[in-house]
Scaffold this motif. Structure first.
Motif, short mmCIF file in Angstrom:
data_model
loop_
_atom_site.label_atom_id
_atom_site.label_comp_id
_atom_site.label_asym_id
_atom_site.label_seq_id
_atom_site.Cartn_x
_atom_site.Cartn_y
_atom_site.Cartn_z
N LYS A 335 0.82 -1.21 0.00
CA LYS A 335 0.00 0.00 0.00
C LYS A 335 0.86 1.26 0.00
N GLU A 336 2.11 1.13 0.47
CA GLU A 336 3.00 2.30 0.50
C GLU A 336 3.40 2.75 -0.90
N TRP A 337 3.33 1.84 -1.89
CA TRP A 337 3.78 2.17 -3.24
C TRP A 337 2.87 3.19 -3.91
N PRO A 338 1.56 2.96 -4.06
CA PRO A 338 0.72 4.00 -4.67
C PRO A 338 0.68 5.28 -3.85
N ALA A 339 0.81 5.15 -2.53
CA ALA A 339 0.84 6.34 -1.69
C ALA A 339 2.08 7.18 -1.98
N LEU A 340 3.21 6.51 -2.18
CA LEU A 340 4.45 7.23 -2.51
C LEU A 340 4.32 7.96 -3.84
N LEU A 341 3.74 7.27 -4.83
CA LEU A 341 3.57 7.90 -6.14
C LEU A 341 2.66 9.11 -6.06
N GLU A 342 1.60 8.98 -5.31
CA GLU A 342 0.60 10.07 -5.23
C GLU A 342 1.23 11.34 -4.67
N THR A 343 2.20 11.20 -3.78
CA THR A 343 2.79 12.38 -3.15
C THR A 343 4.09 12.84 -3.82
N THR A 344 4.53 12.08 -4.85
CA THR A 344 5.84 12.38 -5.46
C THR A 344 5.74 12.88 -6.88
N VAL A 345 4.84 12.31 -7.68
CA VAL A 345 4.82 12.62 -9.11
C VAL A 345 4.18 13.97 -9.38
#
Length: 349
Positions: A335-345
């Motif tokens: 679950k950390e993966w899509p969360a990381l993308l949402e806050t980074t891209v």
């Protein structure tokens, strides 16, 4: 039999030797393009000195690579180089489709067009190098300081071609025209419904074929919220965030003959010219950021839930690099993966 060169290849050999002196750091694939030839032909020039032509069933050869111990597997395309160290384990083939499913070396092999093989020894580096009918590298295997050199020598001796008089018959490759962004008229509702009904990420290829869509076209027809473009410059912040978090990811690099996958964390990130690099002890990636025509975040349903990936596409519409959070069949994505993308891209549009 000692290798001989035709007059044309003698001239190419002279140009190649001169090129290496002037451009010592240029990769051989790029050098081949500048010399208007192929990488396989440049390697073949060294037969009898730095290269040995291999023969036989490459499937059987790959099954024996595990005897070399710790090696470096290299798979690349025009825009990205993937280098992963480890041992070739759990090797299997179904006709010309092969799997290498080791803890570190993870490959999908498509040997239908593995046309040429060489053992190359140059500057104290020893490798097995394979090329397709267009003279392009399909896959390479390099010895490391931990490798079994005696096993390598035995493997090369076993598969050395009896006739070393090299005459490569290279197929000409036509340049691919850029694909239109929009496709012919399709039933968009039906396409989106089938996207939402996917059970496995591999079924996406079947979906594209059914609707006769390129990758770019399909992503533009995606169901709402299942694909969106990001800026190509987002890749460095993504790498940095993954490195800082310690989140294990999956990095896929493919060409028509091989897919190579790294699974695990990434750490040392830096930019050199157009190249965005990961430079870890067991895994290196070299990505040309200027080759990214479009970058997408893509969500696909599976029986284990949504799988979120990054897809990089070049100007010809070819997807050449993919990234996912670490996962296996039967296990939901982190679950950390899509969360990381949402806050980074950085989104486009």
């Amino acid at each position: 039999m000692k290798s001989t060169l035709s007059p044309d290849r003698t001239e190419l050999k002279e140009r190649w030797e001169e090129f290496k002196v002037i451009n010592p750091k240029t990769r051989i694939r790029d050098a081949a393009k500048q010399l208007n030839t192929t990488e396989a032909e440049l390697v073949a020039i060294g037969v009898g000195k730095t290269a040995t032509l291999l023969d036989g069933d490459f499937r059987e050869l790959i099954k024996e690579v595990g005897s070399l111990g710790h090696v470096m597997a290299l798979t690349r395309n025009d825009h990205v180089v993937h280098e992963r160290k480890g041992v070739y384990e759990n090797v299997s083939f179904n006709n010309h489709v092969g799997l290498v499913l080791g803890e570190d070396i993870d490959l999908r092999l498509f040997l239908g067009d593995w046309k040429f093989g060489f053992a190359v020894s140059e500057n104290d580096r020893h490798s097995l190098q394979f090329f397709n009918s267009f003279g392009e590298a399909t896959h390479k295997i390099y010895l490391t300081e931990k490798s079994n050199k005696a096993a390598y020598d035995a493997l090369v001796a076993k598969y050395t071609a009896a006739d070393q008089d090299v005459n490569l018959l290279i197929n000409p490759k036509q340049e691919k025209a850029p694909e239109p962004e929009t496709a012919r008229e399709i039933d968009v509702a039906a396409f989106q419904a089938e996207w939402l009904a996917l059970k496995d990420t591999h079924d996406f290829f079947t979906l594209l074929r059914k609707y006769k869509l390129s990758r770019k076209q399909a992503l533009r027809y995606a169901p709402e919220g299942y694909a969106y473009q990001i800026t190509p410059s987002s890749m460095k912040p993504i790498f940095d965030a993954v490195s800082e978090s310690g989140l294990p990811i999956m990095v896929f690099v493919s060409n028509p003959n091989c897919i190579q996958i790294h699974t695990g964390p990434i750490n040392k990130i830096f930019v050199m010219g157009p190249w965005l690099n990961i430079m870890d002890p067991e895994f290196n990636l070299h990505l040309r950021e200027d080759a990214i025509d479009e970058a997408w975040i893509v969500r696909k349903p599976t029986e284990d839930g949504i799988v979120t990936g990054i897809e990089l596409i070049d100007k010809e519409g070819v997807m050449f690099n993919q990234f996912f959070g670490k996962r296996k069949p039967g296990i939901p994505e982190l679950k950390e993966w899509p969360a990381l993308l949402e806050t980074t891209v950085t989104r486009l549009g």
